[in-house]
Design a protein around this motif. Sequence first.
Motif, short mmCIF file in Angstrom:
data_model
loop_
_atom_site.label_atom_id
_atom_site.label_comp_id
_atom_site.label_asym_id
_atom_site.label_seq_id
_atom_site.Cartn_x
_atom_site.Cartn_y
_atom_site.Cartn_z
N MET A 7 31.63 44.30 56.57
CA MET A 7 32.77 43.54 56.11
C MET A 7 32.77 43.44 54.60
O MET A 7 31.78 43.69 53.94
CB MET A 7 32.76 42.16 56.75
CG MET A 7 31.66 41.24 56.25
SD MET A 7 31.92 39.61 56.93
CE MET A 7 32.25 38.71 55.47
N LEU A 8 33.92 43.03 54.07
CA LEU A 8 34.08 43.08 52.63
C LEU A 8 33.86 41.73 51.98
O LEU A 8 33.37 41.63 50.88
CB LEU A 8 35.46 43.59 52.28
CG LEU A 8 35.67 45.03 52.73
CD1 LEU A 8 37.12 45.38 52.72
CD2 LEU A 8 34.89 45.97 51.85
N HIS A 14 32.31 52.35 53.29
CA HIS A 14 31.44 51.16 53.26
C HIS A 14 31.12 50.72 54.70
O HIS A 14 29.97 50.46 55.03
CB HIS A 14 32.15 50.05 52.48
CG HIS A 14 31.47 48.72 52.51
ND1 HIS A 14 30.62 48.29 51.51
CD2 HIS A 14 31.50 47.72 53.43
CE1 HIS A 14 30.15 47.09 51.82
NE2 HIS A 14 30.68 46.70 52.98
N GLU A 15 32.14 50.68 55.55
CA GLU A 15 31.92 50.27 56.94
C GLU A 15 31.08 51.30 57.69
O GLU A 15 30.21 50.94 58.49
CB GLU A 15 33.27 50.05 57.65
CG GLU A 15 34.11 48.89 57.09
CD GLU A 15 33.35 47.56 57.05
OE1 GLU A 15 32.52 47.31 57.94
OE2 GLU A 15 33.58 46.79 56.10
N HIS A 69 27.54 50.68 56.92
CA HIS A 69 26.91 49.63 57.75
C HIS A 69 26.48 50.21 59.10
O HIS A 69 25.41 49.90 59.62
CB HIS A 69 27.90 48.49 58.02
CG HIS A 69 28.04 47.51 56.88
ND1 HIS A 69 26.97 46.90 56.28
CD2 HIS A 69 29.15 47.00 56.27
CE1 HIS A 69 27.40 46.07 55.33
NE2 HIS A 69 28.72 46.13 55.30
N TYR A 102 26.85 40.38 56.38
CA TYR A 102 25.50 40.90 56.32
C TYR A 102 24.80 40.30 55.11
O TYR A 102 25.39 39.58 54.33
CB TYR A 102 25.56 42.42 56.19
CG TYR A 102 26.35 43.12 57.29
CD1 TYR A 102 25.71 43.55 58.44
CD2 TYR A 102 27.70 43.32 57.16
CE1 TYR A 102 26.42 44.18 59.44
CE2 TYR A 102 28.42 43.95 58.16
CZ TYR A 102 27.78 44.39 59.30
OH TYR A 102 28.48 45.01 60.28
N GLU A 121 24.85 44.69 52.03
CA GLU A 121 26.15 44.99 51.41
C GLU A 121 26.00 45.99 50.26
O GLU A 121 26.79 46.91 50.12
CB GLU A 121 26.81 43.70 50.88
CG GLU A 121 27.28 42.74 51.95
CD GLU A 121 28.26 43.35 52.95
OE1 GLU A 121 28.85 44.41 52.68
OE2 GLU A 121 28.43 42.75 54.03
N HIS A 170 27.23 37.68 50.36
CA HIS A 170 27.74 38.84 49.63
C HIS A 170 27.33 38.77 48.17
O HIS A 170 27.40 37.71 47.56
CB HIS A 170 29.26 38.90 49.73
CG HIS A 170 29.70 39.68 50.91
ND1 HIS A 170 30.34 40.88 50.80
CD2 HIS A 170 29.54 39.47 52.22
CE1 HIS A 170 30.58 41.36 52.00
NE2 HIS A 170 30.10 40.52 52.89
ZN LIG Z 1 30.15 45.02 54.18
#
Ligand SMILES: [Zn+2]
Length: 255
Positions: free
Chosen positions: A1-2, A135-136, A139, A186, A191, A238
Amino acid sequence: MLYRSNRNNAGLLGVLIALTACLTLCGCVTVYNPATERRETLFMDTAAEVALGKELDAELHKKMKFATDPAQLARVRNIGQRVARYSDRQDLHYVFQVVEDKTLNAFAVPGGYVYIHSGLAQTANDAELAGVIAHEIGHIAARHSVKQLQGLMGFQLLMGIVTGASGQLPVSQALSVVFDLANLGYSRKDELLADKLAVRYTRRAGYSPLGIVTFFHKLETDAAQKGRSAPPVFLSSHPPTKQRIAQVEEEMRKR
Ligand SMILES: [Zn+2]
């Protein structure tokens, strides 16, 4: 996730007891993971991870509204599959879907399932969308959610032994809480690694990794417009955006 959401995490530990019953049947494997550059012991092999992801996906379809616009879906899937070809994990079939949600976010669940919010898909240009998707995928390749589950399950098993507690909960409840886990975020370290992998995958796929940086700026502008101030660094899982941008730029200078 962002970014970190405010979803309720209640019930997570209890539900993990139910998952434990299923996952202990799957056996342990130790594999070298090129995404993390480490050997990792996993309670869940790929088949078990995909089975869990499939159930989670079915559950998400009951809970959320999914976008059906063919042009939007085709764009997300094309970019997603192009990036996925360069993921360090090729033992999965990646699935890209768009959730009707105006916020600028995206998330992944175990097994190769990636979800992009429609607001993000509309705001991001192709390089930015590739960056978010990479990015995802990062993960997933680093098995961040799988390992987080393992850590929590280990704790829960220990608590069960100490207190003599045991329990079974409906699978649907277990799955919705696992989704919360994916959505709550996370660790900072995870991240930063996902950002680093995003540079690697976008570059390999022929997208400019600069899209990751420009999207961070869009996230900041969006947060400022909505009057949402960033949480203090030590409270947030984050890393601050500045730190993430600095790391991405440093990674881009490497060859
Ligand atoms: Zn992320």
